[in-house]
Write a protein that holds these residues in place. Structure first.
Motif, PDB file in Angstrom:
ATOM      1  N   TYR A 294       0.836  -1.208   0.000  1.00 40.36           N
ATOM      2  CA  TYR A 294       0.000   0.000   0.000  1.00 40.36           C
ATOM      3  C   TYR A 294       0.872   1.260   0.000  1.00 40.36           C
ATOM      4  O   TYR A 294       0.615   2.214  -0.749  1.00 40.36           O
ATOM      5  CB  TYR A 294      -0.911  -0.018   1.229  1.00 40.36           C
TER       6      TYR A 294
ATOM      7  N   LYS B  48       0.823   3.896  -2.964  1.00 41.16           N
ATOM      8  CA  LYS B  48       0.417   5.278  -2.666  1.00 41.16           C
ATOM      9  C   LYS B  48       1.498   6.273  -3.071  1.00 41.16           C
ATOM     10  O   LYS B  48       1.199   7.368  -3.550  1.00 41.16           O
ATOM     11  CB  LYS B  48       0.102   5.410  -1.174  1.00 41.16           C
TER      12      LYS B  48
ATOM     13  N   LYS C 262      -4.884   8.495  -1.983  1.00 38.84           N
ATOM     14  CA  LYS C 262      -5.263   7.441  -1.038  1.00 38.84           C
ATOM     15  C   LYS C 262      -6.306   6.485  -1.631  1.00 38.84           C
ATOM     16  O   LYS C 262      -6.149   5.260  -1.580  1.00 38.84           O
ATOM     17  CB  LYS C 262      -5.828   8.098   0.226  1.00 38.84           C
ATOM     18  N   THR C 263      -7.344   7.062  -2.232  1.00 40.50           N
ATOM     19  CA  THR C 263      -8.425   6.224  -2.768  1.00 40.50           C
ATOM     20  C   THR C 263      -7.925   5.337  -3.910  1.00 40.50           C
ATOM     21  O   THR C 263      -8.236   4.137  -3.958  1.00 40.50           O
ATOM     22  CB  THR C 263      -9.581   7.116  -3.289  1.00 40.50           C
TER      23      THR C 263
ATOM     24  N   GLU D 157      -5.837   2.549  -2.603  1.00 40.39           N
ATOM     25  CA  GLU D 157      -6.650   1.465  -2.025  1.00 40.39           C
ATOM     26  C   GLU D 157      -7.232   0.581  -3.126  1.00 40.39           C
ATOM     27  O   GLU D 157      -7.267  -0.646  -3.003  1.00 40.39           O
ATOM     28  CB  GLU D 157      -7.773   2.065  -1.165  1.00 40.39           C
TER      29      GLU D 157
ATOM     30  N   GLU E 258       2.723   2.792   5.686  1.00 42.39           N
ATOM     31  CA  GLU E 258       1.377   3.176   6.131  1.00 42.39           C
ATOM     32  C   GLU E 258       0.488   1.928   6.121  1.00 42.39           C
ATOM     33  O   GLU E 258       0.611   1.089   5.219  1.00 42.39           O
ATOM     34  CB  GLU E 258       0.752   4.190   5.166  1.00 42.39           C
TER      35      GLU E 258
ATOM     36  N   PRO F  63      -3.051   0.319   5.434  1.00 49.26           N
ATOM     37  CA  PRO F  63      -4.301   0.675   4.740  1.00 49.26           C
ATOM     38  C   PRO F  63      -5.506   0.561   5.678  1.00 49.26           C
ATOM     39  O   PRO F  63      -5.456  -0.162   6.669  1.00 49.26           O
ATOM     40  CB  PRO F  63      -4.388  -0.365   3.614  1.00 49.26           C
TER      41      PRO F  63
END
Lengths: 192, 265
Positions: A36, A40, A46-47, A50, B59, B61
């Motif tokens: 992730y 990113k 962020k979206t 994901e 980070e 999620p």
């Protein structure tokens, strides 16, 4: 799940190859933070990150054969898969008209990693254990060398695109990338 | 010895993922054809490049992402199921149209025996449609996912329906309808043959049962007859014995009486 936590990456990936959903969940728990974070950093949203992360695990589920071929090196296979997928998403968002159609053939050719048939085994724990040495080796590179590596890896630029962006010949970019990675490898070996 | 790949400075770039399309195609070609391809070097650089993300600030999620993965896998299963149902539907329509055409032309189809080799594949595909609902899950998250069966695995990589994404819609292109029609025809033939064979077997077993019942009844009647016959013989003999006993007793008594008289006189 406790049993799976004690499994090695290779064992987990073999279980995923047998369509074991708990194994996939363990793989997700283990790898989702680093994947992730990588995604990113590339897509810078962020979206989107994901979404791409979810897509990556769907690909893992779908391509159990490919992963088995690289079962000895789950870490590099997953990192490369996530990077390829994220770069593809970034390029599609930036230039939707210039990108080829995304279909099974494209996915197989440009997204699914093809690791060397004689690659050394590597898992997440081992990769994280050499983090400090790697950082030290990377810091020994020149700023220019670091920059071309950044453009190529995180920005997803090709030789030609980097040459255009920096207004230098493609041959120079090729040479710079070759020297950068060769030096990085040398620095890491000598630092260990 | 320096290989073509190394001399063209492509190895590190391939590991980094920054080759231009034409160089990438050349690299793939050399990878297949170059006998001196530096596989080990490529492996080293691929591992080296994969170390890069370890330096990123990690980070975690959001938990919803995990649910999203489960949902996507569920949708994947549903998609496969829908595609297969659509495929079966299209094949059925094609088959009906073909049959109508054949009936219209008055053509008699002779089944090809060598088509039988393909029958198991078709059977499995059709079976999958009803079997595609196996559930697995990220149970802790309460979201259902589907685990493709062995045959579904094949379909994930080699779908019967080739999907193409483009624009806002999705184009579904059916593949090999004729072939599948032929397979379905053979399957239909085999199925019909099997039914007839099964009917024949059934009537055979019925007549066998009737013969067995008749044999049983006849045997039973014979046993009953023998029983009664023997019983009556036994009874008759007993009666004779009784008569004989009585005669003997009577004669003995008579003799005794005569002897008594003689003795008295």
């Amino acid at each position: 799940m406790d049993d799976y936590k004690s499994f090695s990456d290779i064992q987990i990936m073999n279980k995923v190859g047998e369509y074991d959903s708990k194994a996939l969940e363990e793989l997700y728990d283990r790898y989702s933070p680093i994947l992730y974070s990588l995604i990113k950093k590339i897509v810078e949203d962020k979206t989107k990150a994901e979404e791409v992360l979810a897509d990556v695990f769907v690909l893992v589920w779908k391509n159990e054969n490919s992963s088995n071929k690289s079962a000895a090196n789950v870490y590099t296979w997953l990192i490369t898969l996530a990077r390829n997928k994220a770069v593809d998403r970034k390029r599609r968002d930036e230039n939707p008209d210039l990108m080829p159609e995304y279909n099974d053939d494209y996915e197989d050719r440009f997204i699914i990693p093809r690791l060397s048939k004689s690659i050394d085994p590597l898992d997440l724990n081992k990769a994280l254990s050499v983090k400090d040495n790697f950082e030290e080796a990377l810091n020994k590179l020149t700023d220019a060398q670091n920059f071309v590596l950044y453009l190529a890896y995180y920005e997803g630029r090709t030789h030609g695109e980097i040459a255009k962006q920096l207004n230098i010949p493609v041959a120079t970019v090729k040479s710079k990338i070759k020297v950068s990675l060769s030096n990085l490898k040398q620095n890491l070996v000598s630092g260990e | 010895m320096m290989s073509n790949i190394e001399s063209m400075e492509l190895l590190q770039a391939k590991a980094l993922g920054c080759l231009d399309p034409e160089d990438d195609a050349l690299f793939t070609k050399l990878m297949k054809e170059d006998e001196d391809f530096p596989w080990q070097e490529l492996g080293h650089y691929q591992n080296l490049v994969a170390f890069l993300p370890t330096l990123i600030d990690i980070e975690i999620p959001e938990p919803e992402v995990k649910d999203n993965v489960a949902r996507k896998l569920y949708e994947l299963g549903e998609k496969i199921k829908t595609e297969k149902e659509e495929d079966v539907k299209q094949n059925t329509i094609a088959k009906e149209e073909e049959l109508d055409k054949i009936e219209g032309e008055g053509v008699i189809i002779e089944e090809e025996p060598n088509e039988k080799a393909e029958i198991p594949v078709v059977e499995k595909d059709l079976d999958d449609v009803s079997d595609a609902n196996k559930e697995i899950s990220f149970k802790e998250h309460g979201v259902l996912m589907q685990s493709p069966s062995n045959d579904e695995k094949k379909i994930i990589r080699k779908p019967l329906i080739k999907k193409q994404q483009g624009g806002s819609g999705t184009i579904i292109t059916p593949t090999k309808p004729k072939k599948e029609f032929e397979q379905k025809s053979v399957k239909s033939y085999i199925s019909k043959f099997s039914t007839e064979a099964a009917d024949g077997e059934s009537s055979k077993s019925k007549s066998g049962l009737i013969v067995a019942v008749i044999f049983f009844v006849v045997t039973l009647l014979a046993l009953i007859f023998i029983y009664f016959k023997l019983s009556s013989d036994i009874q008759e003999n007993r009666d004779r014995i009784n008569i004989l006993e009585k005669q003997i007793v009577a004669e003995i008594m008579l003799e005794n009486t005569l002897l008594q008289k003689d003795f008295n006189t």
